[in-house]
Design a protein around this motif. Structure first.
Motif, PDB file in Angstrom:
ATOM      1  N   LEU A 135       0.799  -1.224   0.000  1.00  0.00           N
ATOM      2  CA  LEU A 135       0.000   0.000   0.000  1.00  0.00           C
ATOM      3  C   LEU A 135       0.832   1.275   0.000  1.00  0.00           C
ATOM      4  O   LEU A 135       0.363   2.322  -0.445  1.00  0.00           O
ATOM      5  CB  LEU A 135      -0.919   0.023   1.229  1.00  0.00           C
ATOM      6  CG  LEU A 135      -1.830  -1.189   1.429  1.00  0.00           C
ATOM      7  CD1 LEU A 135      -2.668  -1.014   2.690  1.00  0.00           C
ATOM      8  CD2 LEU A 135      -2.735  -1.393   0.224  1.00  0.00           C
ATOM      9  N   LEU A 136       2.066   1.200   0.477  1.00  0.00           N
ATOM     10  CA  LEU A 136       2.846   2.412   0.722  1.00  0.00           C
ATOM     11  C   LEU A 136       3.063   3.249  -0.530  1.00  0.00           C
ATOM     12  O   LEU A 136       3.038   4.481  -0.481  1.00  0.00           O
ATOM     13  CB  LEU A 136       4.197   2.038   1.338  1.00  0.00           C
ATOM     14  CG  LEU A 136       5.080   3.201   1.798  1.00  0.00           C
ATOM     15  CD1 LEU A 136       4.357   4.063   2.824  1.00  0.00           C
ATOM     16  CD2 LEU A 136       6.394   2.686   2.363  1.00  0.00           C
ATOM     17  N   GLU A 137       3.252   2.590  -1.672  1.00  0.00           N
ATOM     18  CA  GLU A 137       3.551   3.348  -2.890  1.00  0.00           C
ATOM     19  C   GLU A 137       2.370   4.191  -3.362  1.00  0.00           C
ATOM     20  O   GLU A 137       2.532   5.066  -4.205  1.00  0.00           O
ATOM     21  CB  GLU A 137       3.985   2.401  -4.000  1.00  0.00           C
ATOM     22  CG  GLU A 137       2.915   1.430  -4.449  1.00  0.00           C
ATOM     23  CD  GLU A 137       3.410   0.470  -5.531  1.00  0.00           C
ATOM     24  OE1 GLU A 137       2.565  -0.233  -6.107  1.00  0.00           O
ATOM     25  OE2 GLU A 137       4.629   0.438  -5.772  1.00  0.00           O
ATOM     26  N   ARG A 138       1.167   3.948  -2.804  1.00  0.00           N
ATOM     27  CA  ARG A 138      -0.015   4.735  -3.180  1.00  0.00           C
ATOM     28  C   ARG A 138      -0.524   5.596  -2.032  1.00  0.00           C
ATOM     29  O   ARG A 138      -1.577   6.217  -2.137  1.00  0.00           O
ATOM     30  CB  ARG A 138      -1.123   3.789  -3.664  1.00  0.00           C
ATOM     31  CG  ARG A 138      -0.817   3.190  -5.012  1.00  0.00           C
ATOM     32  CD  ARG A 138      -1.816   2.127  -5.401  1.00  0.00           C
ATOM     33  NE  ARG A 138      -1.650   0.925  -4.603  1.00  0.00           N
ATOM     34  CZ  ARG A 138      -2.578   0.414  -3.801  1.00  0.00           C
ATOM     35  NH1 ARG A 138      -3.748   0.999  -3.696  1.00  0.00           N
ATOM     36  NH2 ARG A 138      -2.348  -0.687  -3.122  1.00  0.00           N
ATOM     37  N   THR A 139       0.239   5.634  -0.930  1.00  0.00           N
ATOM     38  CA  THR A 139      -0.174   6.372   0.250  1.00  0.00           C
ATOM     39  C   THR A 139       0.473   7.750   0.282  1.00  0.00           C
ATOM     40  O   THR A 139       1.662   7.903  -0.003  1.00  0.00           O
ATOM     41  CB  THR A 139       0.214   5.594   1.522  1.00  0.00           C
ATOM     42  OG1 THR A 139      -0.533   4.374   1.573  1.00  0.00           O
ATOM     43  CG2 THR A 139      -0.085   6.402   2.770  1.00  0.00           C
ATOM     44  N   TYR A 140      -0.328   8.759   0.651  1.00  0.00           N
ATOM     45  CA  TYR A 140       0.154  10.132   0.787  1.00  0.00           C
ATOM     46  C   TYR A 140      -0.290  10.636   2.160  1.00  0.00           C
ATOM     47  O   TYR A 140      -1.486  10.656   2.456  1.00  0.00           O
ATOM     48  CB  TYR A 140      -0.401  11.014  -0.329  1.00  0.00           C
ATOM     49  CG  TYR A 140       0.065  10.551  -1.685  1.00  0.00           C
ATOM     50  CD1 TYR A 140       1.193  11.095  -2.281  1.00  0.00           C
ATOM     51  CD2 TYR A 140      -0.605   9.521  -2.339  1.00  0.00           C
ATOM     52  CE1 TYR A 140       1.641  10.635  -3.519  1.00  0.00           C
ATOM     53  CE2 TYR A 140      -0.162   9.047  -3.576  1.00  0.00           C
ATOM     54  CZ  TYR A 140       0.957   9.621  -4.151  1.00  0.00           C
ATOM     55  OH  TYR A 140       1.400   9.149  -5.362  1.00  0.00           O
ATOM     56  N   LEU A 141       0.664  11.000   2.989  1.00  0.00           N
ATOM     57  CA  LEU A 141       0.381  11.375   4.366  1.00  0.00           C
ATOM     58  C   LEU A 141       0.385  12.890   4.517  1.00  0.00           C
ATOM     59  O   LEU A 141       1.292  13.571   4.025  1.00  0.00           O
ATOM     60  CB  LEU A 141       1.427  10.753   5.294  1.00  0.00           C
ATOM     61  CG  LEU A 141       1.208  10.971   6.782  1.00  0.00           C
ATOM     62  CD1 LEU A 141      -0.068  10.283   7.244  1.00  0.00           C
ATOM     63  CD2 LEU A 141       2.399  10.437   7.579  1.00  0.00           C
ATOM     64  N   PHE A 142      -0.634  13.406   5.242  1.00  0.00           N
ATOM     65  CA  PHE A 142      -0.777  14.840   5.442  1.00  0.00           C
ATOM     66  C   PHE A 142      -0.870  15.136   6.939  1.00  0.00           C
ATOM     67  O   PHE A 142      -1.968  15.303   7.487  1.00  0.00           O
ATOM     68  CB  PHE A 142      -2.011  15.359   4.704  1.00  0.00           C
ATOM     69  CG  PHE A 142      -1.938  15.140   3.218  1.00  0.00           C
ATOM     70  CD1 PHE A 142      -1.329  16.076   2.394  1.00  0.00           C
ATOM     71  CD2 PHE A 142      -2.445  13.980   2.642  1.00  0.00           C
ATOM     72  CE1 PHE A 142      -1.239  15.871   1.020  1.00  0.00           C
ATOM     73  CE2 PHE A 142      -2.363  13.765   1.277  1.00  0.00           C
ATOM     74  CZ  PHE A 142      -1.749  14.712   0.459  1.00  0.00           C
ATOM     75  N   PRO A 143       0.267  15.212   7.636  1.00  0.00           N
ATOM     76  CA  PRO A 143       0.242  15.532   9.067  1.00  0.00           C
ATOM     77  C   PRO A 143       0.102  17.027   9.296  1.00  0.00           C
ATOM     78  O   PRO A 143       0.721  17.838   8.603  1.00  0.00           O
ATOM     79  CB  PRO A 143       1.601  15.022   9.557  1.00  0.00           C
ATOM     80  CG  PRO A 143       2.495  15.175   8.367  1.00  0.00           C
ATOM     81  CD  PRO A 143       1.631  14.924   7.161  1.00  0.00           C
ATOM     82  N   ARG A 144      -0.707  17.389  10.257  1.00  0.00           N
ATOM     83  CA  ARG A 144      -0.901  18.815  10.546  1.00  0.00           C
ATOM     84  C   ARG A 144       0.276  19.364  11.359  1.00  0.00           C
ATOM     85  O   ARG A 144       0.702  18.770  12.356  1.00  0.00           O
ATOM     86  CB  ARG A 144      -2.197  19.045  11.312  1.00  0.00           C
ATOM     87  CG  ARG A 144      -2.578  20.527  11.373  1.00  0.00           C
ATOM     88  CD  ARG A 144      -3.962  20.745  11.919  1.00  0.00           C
ATOM     89  NE  ARG A 144      -4.433  22.086  11.577  1.00  0.00           N
ATOM     90  CZ  ARG A 144      -5.606  22.582  11.911  1.00  0.00           C
ATOM     91  NH1 ARG A 144      -6.464  21.835  12.599  1.00  0.00           N
ATOM     92  NH2 ARG A 144      -5.954  23.806  11.558  1.00  0.00           N
ATOM     93  N   SER A 145       0.804  20.498  10.903  1.00  0.00           N
ATOM     94  CA  SER A 145       1.858  21.231  11.613  1.00  0.00           C
ATOM     95  C   SER A 145       3.078  20.373  11.928  1.00  0.00           C
ATOM     96  O   SER A 145       3.713  20.537  12.955  1.00  0.00           O
ATOM     97  CB  SER A 145       1.302  21.857  12.895  1.00  0.00           C
ATOM     98  OG  SER A 145       0.381  22.868  12.598  1.00  0.00           O
ATOM     99  N   ARG A 146       3.382  19.458  11.039  1.00  0.00           N
ATOM    100  CA  ARG A 146       4.647  18.738  11.168  1.00  0.00           C
ATOM    101  C   ARG A 146       5.811  19.727  11.052  1.00  0.00           C
ATOM    102  O   ARG A 146       6.789  19.648  11.777  1.00  0.00           O
ATOM    103  CB  ARG A 146       4.727  17.676  10.068  1.00  0.00           C
ATOM    104  CG  ARG A 146       6.106  17.119   9.772  1.00  0.00           C
ATOM    105  CD  ARG A 146       6.634  16.263  10.883  1.00  0.00           C
ATOM    106  NE  ARG A 146       7.864  15.589  10.491  1.00  0.00           N
ATOM    107  CZ  ARG A 146       8.734  15.076  11.327  1.00  0.00           C
ATOM    108  NH1 ARG A 146       8.508  15.155  12.634  1.00  0.00           N
ATOM    109  NH2 ARG A 146       9.812  14.467  10.891  1.00  0.00           N
ATOM    110  N   GLU A 147       5.691  20.682  10.139  1.00  0.00           N
ATOM    111  CA  GLU A 147       6.672  21.755   9.993  1.00  0.00           C
ATOM    112  C   GLU A 147       6.075  23.050  10.549  1.00  0.00           C
ATOM    113  O   GLU A 147       4.860  23.228  10.570  1.00  0.00           O
ATOM    114  CB  GLU A 147       7.029  21.965   8.519  1.00  0.00           C
ATOM    115  CG  GLU A 147       7.649  20.744   7.850  1.00  0.00           C
ATOM    116  CD  GLU A 147       7.834  20.958   6.363  1.00  0.00           C
ATOM    117  OE1 GLU A 147       7.437  22.041   5.864  1.00  0.00           O
ATOM    118  OE2 GLU A 147       8.359  20.053   5.700  1.00  0.00           O
TER     119      GLU A 147
END
Length: 248
Positions: A135-147
């Motif tokens: 699954l990883l190659e199709r996963t896109y992670l959007f963490p809030r305020s990581r930066e």
């Protein structure tokens, strides 16, 4: 299994070996699994692009999932959806139906955006599942305020920027109350009518009273996905909408 199952036999083998880890499916459950696939055939294998959106269903975090669905569904021939909106899988009580249902959809989605705002609840379990090679190659992670995008005082000249910085402080500040008060002072110095109480109320509304954080285990995985260009930080909803453009 390193690739997506291409037929029903491969799918059954995958569910047994990679999802259920040796728990057997009886013939009735196997038929129900195949029936579910047949019923969802147009959804899973149709001509449209499918986006399996993951994240926390708690309010107010669910609002960001709804926003992601809206953004992705504006695309031509796109179908973005949540697991909760899909029919339940009818199998025996000793089979983890929700887990199997998750993998049935994740295996055949073209992209899997995961919106992460804290490190507890179902979204974290989903995060662990999508790190599998299948699954990883199709996963896109959007963490809030990581930066921290608003830690430069020169950009803190508008009410929106002040609010965004307040969210970042909720994630990163060692002395949150003191730094929030200093932020309110900075806003007033720039003739913005923003009080400490205003910012506290805004953070409370955005984060549902939760003190947000990412554990060391989560942070380590974020570093991994960043190195794969699969991790995109955001702070405001507008930024989330922009970052979703990275999903093909």
């Amino acid at each position: 299994m390193a690739k997506i199952p291409e037929n029903t036999d491969e799918l059954t083998d995958f569910i047994l070996s990679d999802v259920l880890y040796g728990v057997d499916l009886d013939p009735v459950d196997s038929e129900r699994l195949l029936s579910y696939m047949r019923e969802r055939h147009e959804h899973l294998f149709g001509p449209h692009s499918t986006y399996f959106v993951l994240g926390s269903y708690e309010p107010p975090f669910k609002y960001r999932l709804d926003e992601a669905l809206d953004v992705l569904n504006r695309r031509h021939d796109a179908y973005a959806y949540l697991l909760a909106t899909q029919p339940d899988l009818d199998v025996s009580a000793d089979v983890p139906a929700l887990k199997v249902k998750f993998f049935l959809h994740a295996l055949y989605a073209e992209s899997i955006p995961l919106i992460l705002e804290h490190d507890t609840g179902g979204a974290v379990a989903e995060f662990g599942r999508v790190e599998r090679p299948t699954l990883l190659e199709r996963t896109y992670l959007f963490p809030r305020s990581r930066e921290e995008r608003y830690d430069d005082e020169s950009v803190l000249t508008t009410r929106d920027a002040i609010r965004a910085r307040a969210i970042e402080l909720a994630y990163h500040a060692a002395e949150f109350d003191a730094e929030l008060a200093a932020l309110a002072d900075h806003a007033r110095d720039h003739e913005l009518d923003v009080s400490t109480q205003d910012l506290e109320s805004y953070v409370e509304t955005e984060l549902g009273g939760r003190t947000p954080s990412y554990s060391g285990v989560i942070t380590d995985s974020l570093v991994h996905l960043e190195s794969l260009d699969r991790c995109f930080s955001w702070t405001t909803t507008d930024e989330l909408e922009e970052q979703l453009s990275t999903v093909p």
